[in-house]
Design a protein around this motif. Structure first.
Motif: not given
Lengths: 595, 338
Positions: B31-35, B118-135, B168-172
């Protein structure tokens, strides 16, 4: 103290000491030798051991209680006499466990962040000192003794017992003092406008400076008259006579004689006058040009009094509109935080429609360097877009210096100045606008929404949250939403810090109960095989706690994500109260059965 | 017999309780993963499907742990442990077989394959190892105003790219960009609500082992593998035997706490050993043995029985230990004075 009290203190104290010794041994293996000054080694081991000890205290304490009640107190005469004596043996530890849980709360909230901070500071200061030494060495070789002296002095503040560096410092200082007649000033250490800094150096006050200006004017030394007049004005901006004298001196600078010697003097005079004029021009380009002109004059006429006066002023003035590229080269050796991306929302002007819009601005900094001369950013990229997703501007800059300045509303703000001057190649590096543009006056500056210290805090990665102290976490809770980062992990960690002491109390009571229930039934010496338990038991308890922390984190993060920190508290606190009640009943049951 | 039934009740009750706790934990993590903070979590059907997928591992782990609890319950009894132990062995084998077959049945009868994304939340800056994304905004799979910063070694071009739209592709668990924009996998995310679910290494490796063993048992129970269902049945029976023979360890010394620690460590070791064939070097060794077996007149199929034989041998070793140890009655006298 009763016999049982002594046993309790001996066993718990013994396990604590043994654990601390093991952790100290582990710290010795962990020591970051290459990055740590010998001076800090012992302190690093000590504070790292303290930090590790507090992190592992629940497992250590529960291990101690399990051993105490299952192996030590549960056997021998106590068991034989049983009953009352046994229940007496339980009362003291209940008080002790409560006290330790309270002390643990203090340790988690205050001592652990302090110990971890000290430990990390030793590494940081060692790396900083190494960079200082390297830089001082280079500056000494290049003949910049003033700066070399400063870096050596900074190094000695970190490592005062280093005799080798002290000797080098003394040698550099002796040489530097010989040449101290040529006033170079120290651009980095003065504050305020360049003229104010110079006035404070020259002056005692504006009246004295004004008298010196008038005297110079009477002697037909118009440059000096203008200079002292400007300094008087810097200290007292309402002094009208200074303005009049500067205007008169400026007019007189234009006239000059025509003999051969005077012709050469006139050429020098013209160059100085031109440079002087540029220095007083408000545009940044003129100030940079003035700096180059005075820099040339300083190289050609190092003994000229006016040049000696104005060169440091020009150098300070240029620092207000840009910074030197060599500062970056100097800063690159210092410790840095890498890959910081953050939201920097503010209002801006759309260059196409020329109207104010609310910009969603993001900034990325490859390296954020904390050097002795200031804070620098390397590899800067910023983008701003409006509510519909149109990019208003997109810029890149190789270097920037972070400055703290007073904004129009009187509050101190951080700015990222991206205009760098290469004094050797005489080039100026400005940010490159890939898309759009901003007001040319501030195109090289980005106002930052937060302070440098907070940016450094934000540069910590999420996984580092688990080891962050409570004060840092509370600050992050305020900071993260502004920078656009998810807040839930911070809430989770704050809740974990607050719940840990309560968890420790619950598991201490359960350990007492379990220890009594599964106490050893050897009447004499425990067989050697059981000694294996002394190694395995702490490991099992440690893993148990890691599972428990994991389960608690999942629960708290689920609740915090779903309904905020209030919902998490509303569920987790009663749950812990229930667990505590169960643990208390469990111990009480054991005590009743024993009596 | 009465004692045997009491112990069996502990086994069944504890396994059900543990299965519930584990399933509840799994549900919470899923549930938390997909929240998504705005939508307050994924649909319950998706979680249920995921739980069904996790059921084999849950069945195995809860039964093994419950068997240990039942053995501790048996320690409190005064009767000879032989009959209860045999009953426990048979019941554990049946429950294991029944549980795993049930999960197979559920899978065959169209339990949908759920992808926990994992559901990507919008309005937040998400940090990956070599990237950052904001939706900027998200409507189901449609993402709007997606700002991406990517690390690029040595390249001077812009690293911030603003995509008006992405998908957003949920499968991958990836964000797909129009044009030649490289997809961004959310599995590499360094922050967000998700790091809370990164299990400690010891727990993760335990779950890995349990999942592998349950997968192997289920594969052996699906007819017709080489050797038929018999291999699967033998594996279940021998694994149950090895677990029940932990009895030797729960009364190893006169210090029950130590015995409990040893028994817990032993069961973890047993699961580790039982999952050892997943190691590539062991797989290679087994295939070599199989080749040798085939060279000797079609004895290759015998290698299929190596796995249950190894488990049974482990149980026999513990049985041997039990014979060497003082009798249970003597142990009871020494520890409880009974």
């Amino acid at each position: 103290m009763s016999r049982h009290g002594r046993i309790v203190v001996l066993v718990i104290g013994g396990v604590y000491l043994f654990s601390f010794a093991v952790l100290a041994g582990f710290s010795m293996l962990q020591i970051p030798g290459r990055h740590l000054l010998p001076l800090f080694r012992v302190s690093w081991i000590l504070w790292n051991s303290v930090a590790l000890f507090i992190e592992n205290l629940p497992a250590i304490h529960v291990t101690a209680l399990l051993l105490l009640y299952s192996l030590v107190i549960g056997i021998g005469p106590v068991l034989k006499r049983g009953g009352r004596e046994f229940s007496v043996a339980l009362r003291g530890p209940l008080v002790l466990c409560t006290t330790i849980a309270m002390l643990f709360a203090v340790a988690v909230g205050i001592l652990h962040p302090y110990a971890a901070g000290r430990r990390d500071e030793y590494v940081y200061r060692s790396r900083f000192a190494a960079a200082l030494l390297e830089e001082a060495d280079r500056l000494e070789r290049d003949g910049d003794l003033q700066r070399a002296q400063l870096d050596y002095a900074l190094y000695l503040r970190i490592d005062p017992e280093n005799e080798d560096v002290r000797q080098r410092f003394e040698a550099v200082r002796a040489v530097a003092q010989q040449g101290a007649q040529q006033v170079e000033g120290s651009a980095e250490t003065t504050e305020g406008t360049p003229f104010r800094a110079a006035a404070l150096r020259e002056g005692p006050d504006a009246t004295d400076l004004m008298n010196r200006a008038a005297h110079a004017f009477a002697e037909q030394d118009y440059f000096s008259a203008h200079y002292y007049g400007r300094l008087a004005l810097a200290l007292d901006p309402d002094r009208e006579e200074a303005r009049r004298l500067m205007a008169n001196a400026h007019d007189r600078m234009r006239a000059y004689g025509e003999t051969l010697e005077e012709a050469q003097q006139r050429e020098l005079h013209e160059r100085k006058r031109h440079a002087h004029q540029l220095l007083f021009d408000p545009s940044a380009e003129s100030v940079i040009e003035a700096y180059y002109s005075f820099s040339d004059l300083h190289a050609e006429f190092p003994r000229d009094a006016e040049v000696q006066r104005y060169y440091p002023v020009a150098r300070e003035a240029i620092q207000n509109v840009s910074f030197f590229l060599h500062e970056i080269e100097r800063a690159e050796r210092f410790p840095a935080r890498h890959n910081l991306t953050f939201r920097n929302d503010r209002n801006g002007r759309d260059s196409r429609s020329d109207r104010h819009v609310h910009l969603r601005e993001f900034v990325h900094i490859d390296r954020l360097v904390f050097a002795s001369g200031g804070r620098y950013a390397l590899g800067i990229e910023a983008i701003g877009f409006d509510a519909v997703g149109d990019v208003v501007y997109h810029l890149q800059a190789d270097y920037g210096r972070i400055e703290q300045r007073d904004a129009n509303d009187g509050e101190a703000r951080s700015y990222l100045n991206m205009r760098a001057v290469d004094r050797d190649r005489r080039t100026v590096t400005e940010p490159r606008y890939l898309i759009g543009a901003r007001d040319p006056k501030v195109a090289h500056v980005l106002q930052l929404g937060t302070s440098v210290r907070r940016l450094e805090l934000a540069a910590l990665e999420a996984r580092e949250l688990q080891t962050a102290g409570l004060p840092d976490l509370l600050e992050k809770a305020r900071l993260y939403p502004d920078l656009g980062f998810p807040i839930e992990p911070v809430y989770t960690e704050i809740a974990m810090r607050l719940l840990l002491p309560l968890s420790l109390l619950i598991f201490s009571l359960l350990a007492i109960s379990l220890g009594v229930r599964w106490r050893s039934h050897y009447l004499g010496r425990v067989p050697l095989l059981a000694l294996l338990a002394l190694v395995v038991l702490p490991l099992v308890v440690h893993h148990f706690f890691s599972f428990y922390y994991y389960a608690l984190r999942v629960l708290v993060s689920a609740l915090a994500s779903a309904g905020g920190i209030a919902l998490a508290a509303a569920v987790v606190v009663p749950l812990h109260a229930l667990l505590l009640g169960w643990a208390l009943f469990s111990v009480a049951g054991r005590m009743m059965r024993a009596s | 017999m009465k004692t045997g039934i009491a112990v069996l009740l502990v086994l069944i009750g504890a396994s059900l309780a543990l299965a519930l706790v584990l399933t509840g934990g799994h549900a919470l993590i899923t549930w938390v993963s997909m929240l998504e903070p705005e939508t307050r979590g994924p649909e319950s059907g998706v979680i249920l499907t995921h739980l069904v997928q996790q059921l084999p591992a849950t069945v195995l782990l809860s039964l093994v742990a419950a068997a240990l609890l039942a053995l501790f319950r048996l320690l409190r009894e005064r009767v000879s442990p032989m009959t209860p132990l045999i009953l426990l062995w048979i019941t554990l084998s049946l429950l294991l077989y029944g549980g795993l077959t049930l999960t197979l049945h559920l899978e065959r009868n169209g339990a949908p394959v759920a992808s926990v994304a994992q559901a990507p939340p919008h309005g937040r800056l998400l940090r990956l190892s070599h990237a950052a994304v904001y939706i900027g905004e998200r409507t189901d799979e449609r993402l709007q105003r997606v700002l991406v910063w990517r690390q690029s070694e040595g390249a001077d071009g812009p690293r911030f790219v603003l995509y008006p739209e992405a998908r957003y592709d949920a499968a991958s668990e990836s964000i797909l960009f129009p044009g030649d924009g490289e997809p961004l996998s959310l599995r590499e995310m360094r922050d967000g609500p998700w790091p809370a679910q990164q299990a400690p290494a010891a727990l993760a490796s335990l779950m890995r082992d349990v999942q592998w063993i349950s997968g192997r048992l289920r594969a052996d129970l699906v007819p017709p593998p080489v050797g038929g269902v018999l291999v699967g049945l033998l594996t279940v029976v021998s694994l149950s035997f090895a677990v029940i023979m932990s009895w030797s360890l729960v009364r190893l010394t006169r210090w029950p706490l130590f015995n409990a620690i040893v028994a817990v460590c032993w069961l973890r070791l047993l699961l580790f050993l039982a999952a050892l064939p997943s190691d590539p070097s062991i797989t290679e060794l087994v295939s070599d043995v199989k080749l040798v077996g085939e060279a000797f007149g079609g004895l290759g199929t015998v290698t299929e029985y190596l796995y249950p034989a190894a488990l049974a041998l482990t149980g026999l070793l513990l049985l041997g230990l039990s014979i060497v140890l003082p009798s249970f009655a003597q142990w009871k006298r020494e520890t409880h004075g009974e």
